[in-house]
Design an enzyme around this catalytic site. Structure first.
Site, PDB file in Angstrom:
ATOM      1  N   ASP A  37       0.830  -1.199   0.000  1.00  0.00           N
ATOM      2  CA  ASP A  37       0.000   0.000   0.000  1.00  0.00           C
ATOM      3  C   ASP A  37       0.871   1.258   0.000  1.00  0.00           C
ATOM      4  OD1 ASP A  37      -2.596   1.175   0.032  1.00  0.00           O
ATOM      5  OD2 ASP A  37      -2.288   1.691   2.144  1.00  0.00           O
ATOM      6  N   ASP A  56      -7.971   0.075   3.285  1.00  0.00           N
ATOM      7  CA  ASP A  56      -7.462   0.506   4.582  1.00  0.00           C
ATOM      8  C   ASP A  56      -8.446   0.213   5.707  1.00  0.00           C
ATOM      9  OD1 ASP A  56      -5.151   1.567   3.395  1.00  0.00           O
ATOM     10  OD2 ASP A  56      -6.200   3.425   2.926  1.00  0.00           O
TER      11      ASP A  56
END
Length: 104
Positions: free
Chosen positions: A21, A67
């Site tokens: 990420d 997330d």
């Protein structure tokens, strides 16, 4: 049913996804461009200047669906692990949940 086998495997997977990420969000512009140009429920947008201007803020921050969902799945697996141990303690779940909230 999701099964990772152990907390160690889940922690390694979550750590690798963390670096994945970071690379795609901060190392390239791909994720930001997709999030800005795609009108789908894949992001949560909230004003960063909420305390000064309230809901009419002009400076926005985005929190991606990944997330929220991926750590949530890991926290659910921690609760499942605590229940499988057979004790009345949900120690790993509470530590994971509190860490997740503080990390947001």
């Amino acid at each position: 049913m999701i099964s990772l086998g152990s907390i160690k495997n889940g922690s390694i997977l979550l750590s690798l996804l963390f670096f994945y990420d970071i690379f795609w969000v901060f190392g390239t512009e791909v994720m930001v461009e997709v999030a800005k140009n795609l009108d789908a429920p894949i992001k949560v947008v909230f004003p960063m200047d909420f305390l000064e201007k309230g809901i009419f803020g002009s400076n926005f921050a985005m929190l991606g669906l990944g997330d929220i969902v991926l750590p949530g799945v890991f926290i659910a697996l921690l609760l499942r692990y605590d229940v499988s141990k057979g004790t009345n303690s949900n120690f790993y779940f509470y530590i994971g949940f509190i860490s997740y909230i503080l990390g947001l």
